[in-house]
Design a protein around this motif. Structure first.
Motif, short mmCIF file in Angstrom:
data_model
loop_
_atom_site.label_atom_id
_atom_site.label_comp_id
_atom_site.label_asym_id
_atom_site.label_seq_id
_atom_site.Cartn_x
_atom_site.Cartn_y
_atom_site.Cartn_z
N LEU A 129 0.96 -1.14 0.06
CA LEU A 129 0.02 0.08 0.06
C LEU A 129 0.80 1.27 0.11
N ARG A 130 0.20 2.47 -0.54
CA ARG A 130 0.92 3.71 -0.72
C ARG A 130 0.69 4.50 0.57
N ALA A 131 1.36 4.81 1.73
CA ALA A 131 1.07 5.45 3.09
C ALA A 131 1.52 6.76 2.74
N ILE A 132 0.57 7.79 3.10
CA ILE A 132 0.68 9.08 2.85
C ILE A 132 1.22 9.98 4.23
N ILE A 133 2.13 10.39 4.36
CA ILE A 133 2.22 11.37 5.44
C ILE A 133 2.61 12.72 4.77
N VAL A 134 1.70 13.46 4.76
CA VAL A 134 1.94 14.68 3.71
C VAL A 134 3.24 15.47 4.05
N SER A 135 3.66 15.79 5.20
CA SER A 135 4.73 16.59 5.55
C SER A 135 6.07 16.06 4.86
N SER A 177 4.95 18.07 -3.33
CA SER A 177 3.68 18.49 -4.05
C SER A 177 3.23 17.68 -5.39
N LEU A 178 2.25 17.18 -5.31
CA LEU A 178 1.67 16.33 -6.50
C LEU A 178 1.92 17.47 -7.66
N PRO A 179 1.90 16.97 -9.03
CA PRO A 179 2.14 17.73 -10.25
C PRO A 179 0.95 18.63 -10.36
N SER A 180 1.26 19.84 -10.63
CA SER A 180 -0.05 20.80 -10.82
C SER A 180 0.70 21.94 -11.93
N PRO A 195 1.82 26.67 -8.79
CA PRO A 195 2.49 26.14 -7.62
C PRO A 195 1.25 25.96 -6.66
N GLN A 196 1.67 25.13 -5.81
CA GLN A 196 0.62 24.61 -4.63
C GLN A 196 1.08 25.26 -3.25
N ASP A 197 0.17 25.75 -2.43
CA ASP A 197 0.46 26.13 -1.01
C ASP A 197 0.11 24.86 -0.36
N ALA A 198 0.42 25.07 1.12
CA ALA A 198 0.09 23.94 1.96
C ALA A 198 -1.14 23.28 2.07
N GLY A 199 -1.99 24.21 1.93
CA GLY A 199 -3.40 23.82 1.94
C GLY A 199 -3.78 22.94 0.55
N ALA A 200 -3.46 23.38 -0.57
CA ALA A 200 -3.69 23.03 -1.80
C ALA A 200 -3.01 21.37 -1.96
N ALA A 216 -4.93 17.95 -2.53
CA ALA A 216 -4.63 17.11 -3.63
C ALA A 216 -4.25 15.42 -2.97
N TYR A 217 -3.47 15.40 -1.93
CA TYR A 217 -3.31 13.90 -1.51
C TYR A 217 -4.48 13.54 -0.81
N LEU A 218 -5.49 14.30 -0.11
CA LEU A 218 -6.67 13.76 0.46
C LEU A 218 -7.53 13.26 -0.75
N ASP A 219 -7.43 13.96 -1.91
CA ASP A 219 -8.39 13.50 -3.15
C ASP A 219 -7.74 12.21 -3.69
N ALA A 220 -6.59 12.29 -3.57
CA ALA A 220 -5.80 10.93 -4.13
C ALA A 220 -5.89 9.69 -3.31
N SER A 221 -6.40 9.90 -2.06
CA SER A 221 -6.47 9.00 -1.13
C SER A 221 -7.58 7.81 -1.16
N SER A 222 -7.49 6.65 -0.87
CA SER A 222 -8.47 5.69 -0.86
C SER A 222 -9.00 5.41 0.63
N ALA A 223 -8.41 5.79 1.57
CA ALA A 223 -8.55 5.67 2.99
C ALA A 223 -8.03 6.70 3.96
N PHE A 224 -8.32 6.76 5.09
CA PHE A 224 -7.84 8.00 5.87
C PHE A 224 -7.69 7.31 7.16
N VAL A 225 -6.51 7.61 7.98
CA VAL A 225 -6.23 7.18 9.20
C VAL A 225 -5.66 8.18 10.03
#
Length: 371
Positions: free
Chosen positions: A33-39, A43-46, A49-54, A58-67
């Motif tokens: 599985l791909r575990a995401i710790i956003v810090s 940044s995902l391709p865009s 430029p992405q600020d911290a909120g964007a 993006a990572y929440l949108d790409a995720s299939s589950a949240f812990v």
């Protein structure tokens, strides 16, 4: 899905990141599985430029589950304990996404208090035993039916052929996703080559994406082909984009989506809507595919009304994630070009039985009416 793997978003505090979140991340990785710790992530391709909120969104949108790992980060004078505010915010943001709303797990240290609007259902968390926490997370993911994605098809070997000099000039040291450098290299090379050679270069890059077994080279080739298309769209024919869109591996489909997004901005009538709609499928596609495809849809709806049919198809989907994406797209269109919002579709989604979908559509109607 993200880069061909199911992504699990791990919400944690910086204080417990290395001792708790990292071991859990490693355990999930060991299970495919791909575990995401956003810090810890770039940044995902865009296109912008992405600020911290964007970046977080993006990572929440790409995720299939949240812990969420709700640790005792603050203790007040009365002895009450609370997690960091970012964890609470991320729990609330996850609950506002259809694909995460029913796939969110909260692990809570003893005595930690959570706001009343957060689900009271949680699992116990001992910060000194990350392996136990990882087992709890994996068990929950298994109950949700989340496991490793199917392996990609076996790639074919590819060589540079007779044009290794030109390809080497393009690829040498290029970082995948470095669009500015890719554009500079492609421009210099295309400027100094005759017509047939320019076509050969585009076809060679396309072949690298389709056939290469080197992931880094595939991603670099995709960046370069997107740059070539931006400089001379005629070098990347519609058939080449369709071949990318139908490829079993996500980098090729992501390249197709990026090409169509860029083309939508400069030549909206040249974008095949049926092909774009195949890629703009949030419930079925990788985020790196559906996000740029949906951005292309938003651009097209403002300039080519026929593109509304893609949003209509999403709005008719049985998957709340698709309908939610359609409503989010309408809200973005309303903010940029209120007159382009199709009122019938917006009202349809505002009556959606899913409250998250209805709320986004209502916001789109409100934004369009306020202009």
């Amino acid at each position: 899905m993200l880069r061909g793997q199911l992504a699990i978003f791990l919400s944690c505090s910086e204080r417990f990141r290395t001792a708790l979140a990292w071991p859990i991340r490693d355990a999930l990785t060991g299970n495919g599985l791909r575990a995401i710790i956003v810090s810890d992530e770039p940044s995902l391709p865009s296109p912008a430029p992405q600020d911290a909120g964007a970046k977080l969104e993006a990572y929440l949108d790409a995720s299939s589950a949240f812990v969420a790992l709700c640790t005792a980060d603050y203790e007040l004078s009365d002895g009450s304990r609370y997690p960091r505010a970012n964890i609470i915010d991320e729990i609330q943001q996850a609950s506002a996404r259809p694909q995460l709303r029913d796939r969110s797990q909260v692990l809570k240290s003893p005595g930690v208090l959570l706001p009343s609007d957060i689900t009271p259902t949680y699992d116990s968390l001992d910060v000194t035993r990350p392996a136990v926490a990882a087992e709890v997370v994996l068990k929950q993911l298994q109950q949700w039916g989340i496991g490793p994605a199917s392996p990609a098809a076996a790639p074919h070997a590819v060589t540079d052929g007779d044009g290794d000099g030109d390809l080497s000039t393009l690829f040498a040291g290029l970082r995948p996703g470095d669009r500015d450098e890719a554009r500079r290299r492609a421009y210099r090379l295309l400027r100094d080559r005759p017509g047939e050679r320019r076509i050969w270069i585009a076809v060679a890059l396309h072949r690298e994406i389709i056939e290469s077994g080197d992931q880094a080279r595939v991603l670099a080739a995709a960046t370069l082909l997107e740059a070539v298309s931006g400089l001379d769209p005629g070098l990347v024919a519609a058939g080449m984009i369709e071949a990318l869109a139908g490829h079993p591996r996500y980098p090729a489909r992501a390249c197709a989506a990026n090409l169509l997004r860029d083309r939508a901005a400069v030549a909206p009538l040249d974008v095949p809507l049926e092909l774009l709609g195949r890629l703009a499928a949030p419930d079925a596609e990788d985020w790196l595919v559906w996000a740029p495809a949906l951005a292309a849809v938003q651009e097209l709806v403002r300039r080519r009304p026929d593109a509304q049919v893609i949003l209509e198809s999403l709005a008719a989907s049985a998957a709340p994630r698709d309908r939610h994406a359609a409503a989010v797209a309408l809200l973005a269109i309303a903010r940029a070009s209120p007159a382009a919002v199709p009122p019938g579709l917006a009202h349809q989604l505002a009556r959606d039985p899913d409250p998250l979908v209805a709320a986004k559509a209502a916001a789109a109607l409100e934004s369009a009416a306020a202009d």
